[in-house]
Motif scaffolding. Structure first.
Motif, mmCIF file in Angstrom:
data_model
loop_
_atom_site.group_PDB
_atom_site.id
_atom_site.type_symbol
_atom_site.label_atom_id
_atom_site.label_comp_id
_atom_site.label_asym_id
_atom_site.label_seq_id
_atom_site.Cartn_x
_atom_site.Cartn_y
_atom_site.Cartn_z
ATOM 1 N N HIS A 129 -6.331 13.671 -2.630
ATOM 2 C CA HIS A 129 -7.064 14.467 -1.252
ATOM 3 C C HIS A 129 -6.421 14.815 -0.381
ATOM 4 N N THR A 149 -5.581 2.018 1.169
ATOM 5 C CA THR A 149 -6.091 1.379 1.465
ATOM 6 C C THR A 149 -7.418 1.289 3.398
ATOM 7 N N PHE A 171 0.516 -0.851 -0.170
ATOM 8 C CA PHE A 171 0.051 -0.140 0.046
ATOM 9 C C PHE A 171 1.011 1.145 -0.132
ATOM 10 N N GLY A 187 -0.252 1.615 9.305
ATOM 11 C CA GLY A 187 0.974 2.291 8.510
ATOM 12 C C GLY A 187 0.136 3.388 7.715
ATOM 13 N N VAL A 188 -0.750 3.333 7.083
ATOM 14 C CA VAL A 188 -0.623 4.690 6.433
ATOM 15 C C VAL A 188 -1.397 5.656 8.040
ATOM 16 N N ASN A 199 6.024 12.838 5.653
ATOM 17 C CA ASN A 199 6.957 11.850 5.427
ATOM 18 C C ASN A 199 7.977 12.946 4.525
ATOM 19 N N TRP A 240 -0.788 14.575 -1.343
ATOM 20 C CA TRP A 240 0.865 13.578 -1.315
ATOM 21 C C TRP A 240 1.047 13.144 -2.470
ATOM 22 N N GLN A 267 0.283 6.030 10.379
ATOM 23 C CA GLN A 267 0.531 6.663 11.623
ATOM 24 C C GLN A 267 1.881 7.754 9.812
ATOM 25 N N LEU A 268 1.357 7.645 8.471
ATOM 26 C CA LEU A 268 1.984 8.159 7.273
ATOM 27 C C LEU A 268 0.915 9.681 7.207
ATOM 28 N N GLY A 269 -0.032 9.898 7.853
ATOM 29 C CA GLY A 269 -1.116 10.898 7.893
ATOM 30 C C GLY A 269 -0.706 11.879 9.337
ATOM 31 N N ILE A 304 -1.781 14.891 7.633
ATOM 32 C CA ILE A 304 -2.906 15.918 7.898
ATOM 33 C C ILE A 304 -3.759 16.025 8.669
ATOM 34 N N ASN A 329 -11.310 8.020 0.865
ATOM 35 C CA ASN A 329 -10.123 8.943 0.082
ATOM 36 C C ASN A 329 -9.218 7.405 -0.463
ATOM 37 N N SER A 330 -9.154 7.092 0.721
ATOM 38 C CA SER A 330 -7.439 5.797 0.393
ATOM 39 C C SER A 330 -7.605 4.072 0.562
ATOM 40 N N TRP A 354 5.678 14.210 2.111
ATOM 41 C CA TRP A 354 4.459 14.056 2.526
ATOM 42 C C TRP A 354 3.833 14.345 3.669
#
Lengths: 191, 161
Positions: free
Chosen positions: A144, B50, A133, B100-101, B109, A147, B103-105, B117, B47-48, B114
């Motif tokens: 959205h 994942t 992913f 994982g996503v 990164n 990124w 933590q990215l939000g 949000i 929107n994601s 990135w």
């Protein structure tokens, strides 16, 4: 009395059949070992440098050099660690399959081997999907969340990551087959 | 199979089913919007990809657990065990990807450029965190269920060492 003899015969046949049909399980473990080892090494060596031309001052272009390494993304780090653990697990099980008939753990062996196999499958599948992913995000971006995609500049990095992920999934498949074979046989574990 | 063997299985499976159901509901109702410089910034789980995968796998797990609750406890538990292993693998993979996503939000990164949000849409972030906690509870109970089922299979086999 007859049942005891029957059970003894079953135990005996599992030792006799070891070199024939039962050798498939160590062979599958070897394949899983190679797949996860390949995934670890390919992802660990994933690095690409790209030079961008950002602006032009007068006649000289202003260059910016960016490097994409695998450790910039925590999902990739987990991928490398999980596949390393899976490689060591397969190695350990292979080594155990050569010395298993000298030790007698009285039924605990089935539980330990099957449970450890399950844990490894869970670990590697979690790491592989997280990396999939993250790679999808790098390839398509997310409008959205604003990124941007990065694969258009780092094509080789992305392709190498994809190859490592495919190898990891092949390793998961072989590990799952081994686990299902071990569960389906009535305790006649061939490790 | 006596009662001491299949009652814990049913209890664990019921709790896992309830956890995945709760995770699905909480994730589906996560929604927040923020206005930054005149632009409306909407965050939904759609929107994601994942989070969509997480919702789909949780729905599949809920339906499968509900169906398997009604399987009569007999000696032939092995097909259920094999299917359990596959579903557990999906559940763990979806949970790991969603974390994982998330933590990215939350932290972004910096190497990829990135930005996080969660500063703009805190309500969405909290909702997703709650759904992930429910998913984590489901994962724990599923692993326990599978370990207990393995123990049962061992008991079913006459192991005369």
């Amino acid at each position: 009395m007859g049942e005891e003899g029957q059970v003894k015969a079953l135990e005996g046949s599992s030792n006799i059949g070891r070199s024939g049909v039962m050798a498939t399980v160590p062979l599958l473990r070897v394949l899983a070992l190679f797949a996860t080892a390949a995934a670890t090494i390919v992802m660990a060596l994933n690095k690409e440098t790209h030079t961008f031309v950002v602006a032009t001052v007068g006649n000289t272009p202003v260059k910016l050099t960016l490097t994409a390494k695998f450790q910039h993304n925590p999902a990739n780090v987990m991928f490398v660690i999980a596949n390393g653990v899976a490689t060591l697990h397969s190695l350990l099980m292979l080594a155990l399959s050569f010395v298993s008939h000298t030790y007698d753990l009285k039924g605990l062996r089935f539980l330990i081997v099957a449970a450890l196999d399950m844990m490894t499958i869970a670990l590697v599948s979690g790491a592989a999907t997280a990396t999939v992913f993250m790679g999808e995000l790098a390839r398509h971006g997310n409008s959205h969340a604003r990124w941007n995609k990065i694969c258009d500049n780092f094509e080789r990095y992305c392709n190498q990551g994809s190859g490592a992920i495919i190898a990891s999934y092949i390793g998961i498949l072989f590990l799952m087959i081994v686990n299902m074979v071990n569960i389906s046989k009535r305790g006649r574990l061939s490790l | 199979m006596n009662k001491a063997q299949w009652i814990p299985i049913i209890v664990l499976r019921f709790i896992a089913m309830a956890s995945t159901f709760v995770a699905t509901l909480v994730m589906i109702t996560s929604h927040d919007s923020a206005k930054v410089l005149g632009m409306t910034f909407q965050a939904k789980y759609n929107n994601s990809p994942t989070l969509k995968y997480f919702v789909i796998v949780c729905v599949i797990t809920t339906v499968y657990s509900l169906a398997t609750l009604f399987v009569p406890p007999k000696k032939s538990w092995r097909p259920v065990l094999v299917l359990d292993l596959i579903i557990m693998s999906f559940l763990i993979s979806s949970f790991s990807a969603a974390v994982g996503v998330g933590q990215l939000g939350k932290e972004g990164n910096s190497h990829a450029g990135w930005l996080p949000i969660c500063g703009q849409v805190p309500k969405f972030c909290h909702h997703v965190s709650a759904a992930l906690i429910a998913g984590f509870v489901a994962v724990i109970f599923y692993v326990l269920l599978l370990l207990y089922s393995l123990n049962n299979v061992l008991d079913l086999v006459a192991f005369k060492a």
